[in-house]
Design an enzyme around this catalytic site. Sequence first.
Site, PDB file in Angstrom:
ATOM      1  N   PHE A   1       1.110  -1.077  -0.136  1.00 12.95           N
ATOM      2  CA  PHE A   1      -0.060  -0.065  -0.110  1.00 12.95           C
ATOM      3  C   PHE A   1       0.987   1.169   0.112  1.00 12.95           C
ATOM      4  O   PHE A   1       1.559   1.382   0.864  1.00 12.95           O
ATOM      5  CB  PHE A   1      -0.967   0.154   1.410  1.00 12.95           C
ATOM      6  CG  PHE A   1      -1.879   1.287   1.192  1.00 12.95           C
ATOM      7  CD1 PHE A   1      -3.164   1.164   0.531  1.00 12.95           C
ATOM      8  CD2 PHE A   1      -1.361   2.391   2.047  1.00 12.95           C
ATOM      9  CE1 PHE A   1      -3.817   2.403   0.438  1.00 12.95           C
ATOM     10  CE2 PHE A   1      -2.256   3.472   1.836  1.00 12.95           C
ATOM     11  CZ  PHE A   1      -3.476   3.352   1.246  1.00 12.95           C
TER      12      PHE A   1
ATOM     13  N   ASP B   1       9.257   2.455   1.302  1.00 13.26           N
ATOM     14  CA  ASP B   1       8.295   3.288   1.928  1.00 13.26           C
ATOM     15  C   ASP B   1       8.536   2.879   3.499  1.00 13.26           C
ATOM     16  O   ASP B   1       7.808   1.998   3.694  1.00 13.26           O
ATOM     17  CB  ASP B   1       6.999   2.675   1.142  1.00 13.26           C
ATOM     18  CG  ASP B   1       5.811   3.357   1.937  1.00 13.26           C
ATOM     19  OD1 ASP B   1       5.789   3.914   3.050  1.00 13.26           O
ATOM     20  OD2 ASP B   1       4.672   3.447   1.256  1.00 13.26           O
TER      21      ASP B   1
ATOM     22  N   LYS C   1       3.373   9.757   8.498  1.00 12.73           N
ATOM     23  CA  LYS C   1       2.365   9.582   9.650  1.00 12.73           C
ATOM     24  C   LYS C   1       3.011  10.055  11.050  1.00 12.73           C
ATOM     25  O   LYS C   1       2.630  11.011  11.284  1.00 12.73           O
ATOM     26  CB  LYS C   1       2.610   7.951   9.610  1.00 12.73           C
ATOM     27  CG  LYS C   1       1.406   7.303   8.549  1.00 12.73           C
ATOM     28  CD  LYS C   1       1.003   6.008   8.976  1.00 12.73           C
ATOM     29  CE  LYS C   1       0.011   5.363   7.914  1.00 12.73           C
ATOM     30  NZ  LYS C   1      -1.349   5.734   8.287  1.00 12.73           N
TER      31      LYS C   1
HETATM   32  N1  PLP Z   1       2.509   3.947   2.512  1.00  9.82           N
HETATM   33  C1  PLP Z   1       2.426   3.377   3.523  1.00  9.82           C
HETATM   34  C2  PLP Z   1       2.897   2.247   4.009  1.00  9.82           C
HETATM   35  C3  PLP Z   1       0.958   3.808   4.150  1.00  9.82           C
HETATM   36  O1  PLP Z   1       0.597   2.894   5.373  1.00  9.82           O
HETATM   37  C4  PLP Z   1       0.429   4.896   4.083  1.00  9.82           C
HETATM   38  C5  PLP Z   1      -0.863   4.994   4.607  1.00  9.82           C
HETATM   39  O2  PLP Z   1      -1.581   4.320   5.588  1.00  9.82           O
HETATM   40  C6  PLP Z   1       0.625   5.513   3.163  1.00  9.82           C
HETATM   41  C7  PLP Z   1       1.780   5.188   2.000  1.00  9.82           C
HETATM   42  C8  PLP Z   1      -0.268   6.651   2.446  1.00  9.82           C
HETATM   43  O3  PLP Z   1       0.003   7.817   3.428  1.00  9.82           O
HETATM   44  P1  PLP Z   1      -1.130   8.958   3.646  1.00  9.82           P
HETATM   45  O4  PLP Z   1      -2.458   8.401   4.098  1.00  9.82           O
HETATM   46  O5  PLP Z   1      -0.602   9.858   4.753  1.00  9.82           O
HETATM   47  O6  PLP Z   1      -1.127   9.512   2.336  1.00  9.82           O
END
Ligand code: PLP
Length: 390
Positions: A137, A222, A251
Amino acid sequence: MKVAELQELESRWVMQTYPRAPIELVRGEGARVWDSDGKEYLDFLAGISVCSVGHCHPAVVEAVREQVGTLTHTSNLYLTEGGVRLAQRLCESSLGGRAFLCNSGTEANECAIKLVRKHAHGRGIAEPEIVVLEGAFHGRTMASLSATPGLSTNESFAPYLPGFRAVPGDDPDALRDAVGERTAAVMLEPIQGETGVNVIEDEAIAVAREACDAAGALLLFDEIQTGMGRTGSLWAYEQLSVRPDVMTTAKALGGGLPVGACVTTPETADVLERGDHGSTFAGGPLVAAASLAAFGVIDDPELLRRVRDLGGRLSEGLREIDAIAEVRGRGLMVGARLNGIDARDAASRLLAEGLIANPIGDDTLRFLPPLVIGDEDVDEALGILGRTLG
Ligand code: PLP
């Protein structure tokens, strides 16, 4: 206002993209939140790993109070110290290159995707490809969404961006085979959070590093969910045998305020140049003050050691509950697969008993408590889980 009235207003005025629990949260402190009826909850989700310093940490509150009355926003056309110091802190604690600050996780990934594509064009690749893992994700904006195999099958938003290729996360050979002349980067979360806390095996990550090195491609981590202490080290990659070339985080970075960042090594620090990228709000004085305060709390060896210990205590306790079939994760990023119990139903019953946990899919509960909890909070959560799940 009564919860029922608020629900009615929400369904009338807010786009219906979220299923929301039927409670209104009004206050938070440490690992606790309270609803509008005064009921207390032990928060083992922490705003999906945003409130890692706990709700309303005094250092963050103080920094924000001070900054909001001094200077809130200037645009990125002028210097402000907070954003520069935050970039320095991010780079010195990780890859040592430069940082681009932004406002969310998906934006951090958009920046990283542009960066690795530009790097590939610089190597003469006309149609670069990013290899991603199934179960990943990476966010909800169009490039991040295109990098998210499980969501980019939804035809409602087609066409997606070309240039992404998905391979299974548990098949190092498939990963090696997928990396070739056109590869700009391999992009992965060291532990996949949103699809149920799936730890990517060290072997697959080592193969990704080797394959990228052989092809001249970049390894992009990520760490939006795994970073900022969540797994018991400031960055999850510190517990692995390899380092990425580019890392994204968000986050918990803002201590509760919206901040994201894309961080590079010195070798990849100059790929994005003047005019290549930008964002109006990014790295402004207010969020930078909050983020620097959060950094001060989390980047502490004693706290990180506690995260590892508490994660062990939580995971061991979960393994002793009959209703739980499997426990996955690292540090305080923990997923529990339930034995024949519907996860959404379990989360609703836990909420009624005063514990906030997150259902994923049909059978998994995810726990992402604030990193400042104590043994007694873990034991209290385990007690509620044992009683509620039977
Ligand atoms: N990447 C990862 C691993 C995530 O857990 C999330 C959100 O849950 C995102 C990207 C996207 O982040 P945002 O919701 O701040 O755009």
